[in-house]
Design an enzyme around this catalytic site. Sequence first.
Site, PDB file in Angstrom:
ATOM      1  N   GLN A 125     -92.136  18.541  81.276  1.00 48.09           N
ATOM      2  CA  GLN A 125     -93.453  18.910  80.736  1.00 48.09           C
ATOM      3  C   GLN A 125     -94.113  19.955  81.631  1.00 48.09           C
ATOM      4  O   GLN A 125     -94.025  19.879  82.862  1.00 48.09           O
ATOM      5  CB  GLN A 125     -94.349  17.679  80.672  1.00 48.09           C
ATOM      6  CG  GLN A 125     -93.986  16.699  79.576  1.00 48.09           C
ATOM      7  CD  GLN A 125     -94.923  15.510  79.582  1.00 48.09           C
ATOM      8  OE1 GLN A 125     -96.134  15.662  79.421  1.00 48.09           O
ATOM      9  NE2 GLN A 125     -94.381  14.322  79.805  1.00 48.09           N
TER      10      GLN A 125
HETATM   11  P1  GTP Z   1     -88.795  15.000  79.556  1.00 51.49           P
HETATM   12  O1  GTP Z   1     -88.559  13.754  80.339  1.00 51.49           O
HETATM   13  O2  GTP Z   1     -90.111  14.981  78.825  1.00 51.49           O
HETATM   14  O3  GTP Z   1     -88.654  16.246  80.373  1.00 51.49           O
HETATM   15  O4  GTP Z   1     -87.675  15.082  78.386  1.00 51.49           O
HETATM   16  P2  GTP Z   1     -86.086  14.920  78.542  1.00 51.49           P
HETATM   17  O5  GTP Z   1     -85.477  16.254  78.745  1.00 51.49           O
HETATM   18  O6  GTP Z   1     -85.758  13.858  79.534  1.00 51.49           O
HETATM   19  O7  GTP Z   1     -85.666  14.447  77.067  1.00 51.49           O
HETATM   20  P3  GTP Z   1     -85.245  12.972  76.600  1.00 51.49           P
HETATM   21  O8  GTP Z   1     -83.947  12.585  77.188  1.00 51.49           O
HETATM   22  O9  GTP Z   1     -86.408  12.072  76.791  1.00 51.49           O
HETATM   23  O10 GTP Z   1     -84.977  13.243  75.036  1.00 51.49           O
HETATM   24  C1  GTP Z   1     -85.978  13.749  74.182  1.00 51.49           C
HETATM   25  C2  GTP Z   1     -85.640  13.396  72.732  1.00 51.49           C
HETATM   26  O11 GTP Z   1     -84.472  14.118  72.317  1.00 51.49           O
HETATM   27  C3  GTP Z   1     -85.299  11.918  72.526  1.00 51.49           C
HETATM   28  O12 GTP Z   1     -85.841  11.530  71.289  1.00 51.49           O
HETATM   29  C4  GTP Z   1     -83.787  11.901  72.470  1.00 51.49           C
HETATM   30  O13 GTP Z   1     -83.253  10.845  71.693  1.00 51.49           O
HETATM   31  C5  GTP Z   1     -83.492  13.227  71.803  1.00 51.49           C
HETATM   32  N1  GTP Z   1     -82.175  13.761  72.147  1.00 51.49           N
HETATM   33  C6  GTP Z   1     -81.624  13.889  73.375  1.00 51.49           C
HETATM   34  N2  GTP Z   1     -80.401  14.445  73.309  1.00 51.49           N
HETATM   35  C7  GTP Z   1     -80.154  14.671  71.997  1.00 51.49           C
HETATM   36  C8  GTP Z   1     -79.041  15.225  71.276  1.00 51.49           C
HETATM   37  O14 GTP Z   1     -78.002  15.656  71.818  1.00 51.49           O
HETATM   38  N3  GTP Z   1     -79.177  15.304  69.918  1.00 51.49           N
HETATM   39  C9  GTP Z   1     -80.289  14.853  69.270  1.00 51.49           C
HETATM   40  N4  GTP Z   1     -80.288  14.955  67.943  1.00 51.49           N
HETATM   41  N5  GTP Z   1     -81.337  14.327  69.902  1.00 51.49           N
HETATM   42  C10 GTP Z   1     -81.287  14.246  71.256  1.00 51.49           C
END
Ligand code: GTP
Length: 171
Positions: free
Chosen positions: A62
């Site tokens: 974020q």
């Molecule tokens: P921050 O902690 O806010 O920086 O986000 P992050 O990068 O850690 O993302 P996170 O792993 O929380 O995933 C964000 C959203 O994307 C979640 O709803 C996951 O289920 C979805 N997501 C993650 N990887 C994939 C993917 O390969 N395909 C799809 N369709 N959704 C994904």
Amino acid sequence: GLKKKEVNVLCLGLDNSGKTTIINQLKPSNAQTQDIVPTIGFSIEKFKTSSLCFTVFDMSGQGRYRNLWEHYFKEGQAIIFVIDSSDKLRMVVAKEELDTLLNHPDVKHRRIPILFFANKMDLKDALSSVKVSQLLCLENIKDKPWHICASDAVKGEGLQEGVDWLQDQIK
Ligand code: GTP
Ligand code: MG
């Protein structure tokens, strides 16, 4: 037995790119969580490969937390940089954050391996890993080993190939 080598990895990339989902998949199944929520600040996680024990700094992507990243650059012996391949509007923002990383004094002159995940390849409008690497100008990275893998972190696809590459760079 032999003690595995300890390696600090920074997991970077914009919010919602899938960083925490990827790290969760790399942990042993009994350590995985079911509900992944946006990371606040950062979270320290661990996973092992055949020869290495990784400590991951899973940073929040974020905007309001991105200024935390640079405080950990010195610690990182490897970087995992995650891109949402379907987020075309923010590809330029991801590139800005990558360029800031690459030009930072704590990163610039170090030969740190960078593993890119072109994540969310399952989504219909996802760009290919080749296209993502073009938009991020990865071919301009000459002084660090890097590799890009298409991945679907929800299904866990593409992750092992990336981690195998990373392990080869370090061991
Ligand atoms: P921050 O902690 O806010 O920086 O986000 P992050 O990068 O850690 O993302 P996170 O792993 O929380 O995933 C964000 C959203 O994307 C979640 O709803 C996951 O289920 C979805 N997501 C993650 N990887 C994939 C993917 O390969 N395909 C799809 N369709 N959704 C994904
Ligand atoms: Mg997260």
